[in-house]
Design a protein around this motif. Structure first.
Motif, mmCIF file in Angstrom:
data_model
loop_
_atom_site.group_PDB
_atom_site.id
_atom_site.type_symbol
_atom_site.label_atom_id
_atom_site.label_comp_id
_atom_site.label_asym_id
_atom_site.label_seq_id
_atom_site.Cartn_x
_atom_site.Cartn_y
_atom_site.Cartn_z
ATOM 1 N N ASP A 1 6.949 -9.525 8.056
ATOM 2 C CA ASP A 1 5.596 -10.086 8.083
ATOM 3 C C ASP A 1 5.389 -10.904 9.356
ATOM 4 O OD1 ASP A 1 5.133 -9.015 5.593
ATOM 5 O OD2 ASP A 1 5.642 -10.862 4.517
ATOM 6 N N ASN B 1 4.943 -8.973 12.462
ATOM 7 C CA ASN B 1 3.634 -8.327 12.506
ATOM 8 C C ASN B 1 2.484 -9.314 12.538
ATOM 9 O OD1 ASN B 1 4.097 -5.459 12.504
ATOM 10 N ND2 ASN B 1 5.051 -5.778 10.510
ATOM 11 N N TYR B 2 2.816 -10.575 12.751
ATOM 12 C CA TYR B 2 1.782 -11.602 12.869
ATOM 13 C C TYR B 2 1.572 -11.829 14.356
ATOM 14 C CZ TYR B 2 -0.809 -15.822 11.587
ATOM 15 O OH TYR B 2 -1.786 -16.763 11.388
ATOM 16 N N ARG C 1 -3.991 -5.778 11.336
ATOM 17 C CA ARG C 1 -3.140 -6.833 11.871
ATOM 18 C C ARG C 1 -3.333 -7.062 13.349
ATOM 19 N NH1 ARG C 1 1.903 -5.637 8.019
ATOM 20 N NH2 ARG C 1 1.460 -7.348 6.622
#
Ligand code: ADP
Ligand code: MG
Length: 701
Positions: free
Chosen positions: A33, A36-37, A649
């Motif tokens: 996560d 992918n931020y 994203r």
């Protein structure tokens, strides 16, 4: 313990329970996560200078310490001016100012070390160098040198904070993870990576977070570095693959092959009260061909408000009815359902079909009776609200489902309904024209037919803007129209918090108009709190022309069709969204007469002004939708979650339509003709595992 993508973020040094909770609130739970931020912006802080070497006009980063700080008094502190003086080892002095800067006062106390980033100016009054509203990062004393170097002297990624976990902390966490990160598996098909000369996934992620020195910051902030390009492409690619797989799957189900006999064509002709436009003919052909095809139709019919979608839908219905199937038509509100019912009933009757209206406000007994008739096939055409898709409503042989104003339902309900029968054809109608790029994303699993031509004889609706104190001018226009035998709407906003309040405003205005302004004519009232019978009576009276002026809340936004209404006054127009204003305006100009839309505003902010200007300037629904999307952002455009609009994203539909197009083409090629069955199976697995969770829309396999 070595990190893996699934490792919980709490294993990272610096992530305790409090931070973990704030990260979790942003859906950041695992290493994956976090990777992918992505930063939403980059700053070039490679130009780090001692204060004494700064020159006015340059962009620079300064690492320094607060010397003095003061918040100059205004009665309301939040509005105060915050000024601080900074110094560093070079001995120079730098001034920084923040208007409305009270929030800085607690953070920048004397002795605090900070990095300031911004443009250097010369305050000639004081003879000092200064920065206005510099980007500010507090430097905590406890980090080591290499970590401090992360935040200055380089191109720095800026992240959206997660609660109190600010950009700086996130930057450090991401950096730490990247240092230990194993090579990531590349999921994009090799052929695509090769052909587009993409960097590896590992490299793309690394460089998107921490771009190599020398990368032009403009390119980064345009999200067009190679690394960013690949990640954007990849995100769209999987989304479009998912949609394409789903589209094909739906199409591969056994559906109904409707026969287009001469008799069917005859009946369609008999139905039409007027000559169809070229665009109507074209889309009807697209729909008819699709219905004659053995696989189920999943088609979006879009067209600007007033372009004549309803009659096209009715023609499609005739095809199904003449083939002996039932038709269901869904509308988002009772008023709209009733409107369709009353306008379609006489047409369908001509052909010998008696439609039935099923809404939530029928008595239990009435509903029960209709349900019993539906299940044995005695009702050929049911029009209704969500009551029509309740679990216990069954059809004998549902052949076509028409869904009006799709976005108001939410995407998922569409599937709930489609599952009612083996595989009926589905026609979705929307009067909010969707910018093409967005349509490709959220309706990527539907085929699209577009009516791009208005029925003949339509005049441009004259749209004018009045401020609150000019409302009399608007009402004198209303008077002129009524004297000419036409009718008028006066619309009030429903304020989100309080429908009751809007009802009160409308009721009060109704009083005022009826007794003071237009004492000689009938003034009607329509709002959401009326019973269905009252609503129906109000609509009826307006339609037959007895009521000259209809005071209403936004319940009339969609579908209402009274061609004799030529003027609409919209009060507090600043409270409406752009697409909504356009929908409302579409209620007038439906006949041949010159029509008017009069926007009355009270308090107008910047985007409000922009909206009103757009309304006055253009009547093109697509242009308006595009502008609305720009002003509001894709998230809000469709009312976020329930619309099924995916939260992306790194990709951005508005910024990246070109990449979306390319990814869609590649995705289609890949699904149509995968390199091998194993590759395809792997892709489906990957989409299921990584994408389905976020994009409920993409239900594959
Ligand atoms: P939409 O649903 O696309 O907003 P409607 O189907 O309600 O538009 O049509 C708007 C109005 O135009 C209706 O009064 C309808 O009867 C009329 N209309 C539609 N098509 C034609 C046409 N080809 N010629 C004349 N009038 C038409
Ligand atoms: Mg309509």
């Amino acid at each position: 313990m070595p990190l893996t993508l699934d490792t919980d973020l709490t294993y990272l040094k610096g992530v305790g329970p409090a931070r973990a909770a704030m990260l979790r609130a942003k859906q950041l739970e695992t290493i994956e996560d976090l990777l992918n931020y992505f930063p939403f912006r980059y700053e070039d802080r490679s130009n780090t200078k001692p204060i004494r070497q700064l020159a006015p006009g340059e962009l620079a980063t300064v690492v320094c310490e607060v010397k003095t700080a003061k918040l100059s008094g205004m009665r309301r502190k939040a509005l105060g001016l915050f000024e601080a003086e900074f110094t560093d080892s070079s001995g120079g002095l730098l001034l920084a100012k923040w208007f409305h800067g009270a929030y800085m006062a607690d953070r920048l106390t004397p002795g605090t070390r900070v990095a300031l980033f911004g443009k250097i100016e010369f305050d000639s009054y004081r003879g000092e160098l200064q920065m206005m509203h510099p980007e500010t990062e507090l430097l905590t004393g406890d980090e080591d040198e290499s970590e401090a170097a992360l935040h200055t002297g380089r191109i720095v990624p800026v992240y959206e904070a997660a609660g109190k976990v600010n950009s700086r902390v996130i930057r450090a966490l991401v950096h730490r993870v990247l240092e230990d990160m194993p090579t990531l598996e590349d999921h994009l098909p090799e052929s695509v990576v090769r052909q587009l000369r993409f960097p590896s996934r590992t490299e793309a992620i690394r460089y998107t977070h921490f771009p190599p020195p020398g990368t032009p910051v403009k390119i980064l902030n345009d999200f067009r570095s190679q690394a960013q390009f690949r990640l954007i492409f990849e995100e769209f690619f999987w989304l479009e693959c998912g949609l394409e797989i789903k589209r094909r799957k739906a199409r591969s189900l056994p559906g109904i092959t409707f026969q287009l006999t001469d008799r069917v064509r005859e009946q369609i002709k008999r139905l039409l009260p007027f000559k169809p436009t070229g665009a109507q003919k074209r889309v009807l052909k697209e729909i008819a061909d699709d219905m004659a095809h053995p696989s189920p139709m999943h088609r979006l019919l879009q067209g600007d408000v007033g372009s004549g979608k309803t009659i096209v839908a009715a023609e499609a219905a005739v095809i199904a009815l003449e083939n002996g199937y039932q038709v269901a038509m869904l509308a988002p509100t009772e008023i709209l359902a009733a409107q369709h019912y009353y306008s379609l009933k006489p047409l369908l009757r001509k052909l010998g079909y008696e439609p039935v209206l099923l809404t939530g406000s029928l008595s239990a007994k009435e509903k029960q009776k209709i349900k019993e008739m539906l299940v044995v096939g005695m009702i050929p055409f049911a029009i209704g609200t969500h009551a029509l898709i309740e679990k216990d409503v069954e059809f004998r042989n549902l052949g076509l489902v028409i869904i009006d104003e799709q976005h108001r339902f939410g995407v998922m309900q569409r599937f709930g309904l489609a599952q009612k029968a083996a595989a009926p054809d589905v026609l979705v109608m929307t009067a909010t024209p969707i910018p093409r790029t967005l349509a490709m994303t959220i309706y990527g699993d539907l085929d699209v037919s577009t009516i791009d031509e208005m029925p003949p004889g339509r005049k441009t609706i004259i749209t004018k803007h009045y401020t609150g104190d000019q409302v009399e001018l608007a009402f004198s226009q209303v008077k002129r129209e009524i004297d000419d035998g036409a009718q008028a709407y006066v619309v009030y906003p429903v304020i989100e918090e309080s429908e009751t309040q809007a009802m009160k405003a409308a009721t009060a205005m109704h009083q005022h108009l009826a007794s003071d302004v237009f004492p000689d004519v009938e003034v009607g009232l329509l709002h959401g709190k009326l019973s269905s019978a009252e609503k129906e009576a109000a609509m009826d009276s307006f339609k037959t022309g007895r009521t000259k002026i209809l005071v209403a809340t936004t319940v009339i936004e969609v579908g209402v069709d009274v061609p004799n209404a030529t003027v609409m006054v919209i009060e507090q127009a600043e409270r409406f969204g752009l697409s909504q204003l356009h929908q409302l305006r579409g209620r007038v100009g439906r006949g041949g007469a010159q029509s008017y839309c009069l926007l009355v505003t009270e308090k107008l902010g910047d985007t409000g002004k922009e909206r009103i200007r757009t309304m006055v300037d253009t009547q093109d629904g697509f242009e308006i939708a595009e502008m609305d999307l720009k002003l509001r952002g894709p998230g809000e455009f469709f009312g976020t979650k329930q619309s099924g609009l995916p939260s992306l994203r790194i990709a951005n539909i508005l910024r990246d339509p070109d990449i979306l197009g390319a990814a869609k083409d590649e995705a289609r090629l890949f699904v149509e003709n995968p390199p091998s069955a194993a590759d395809f199976a792997k892709a489906v697995e990957y989409i299921k595992g990584h994408w389905q969770r976020r994009y409920a829309l993409v239900q594959v396999g």
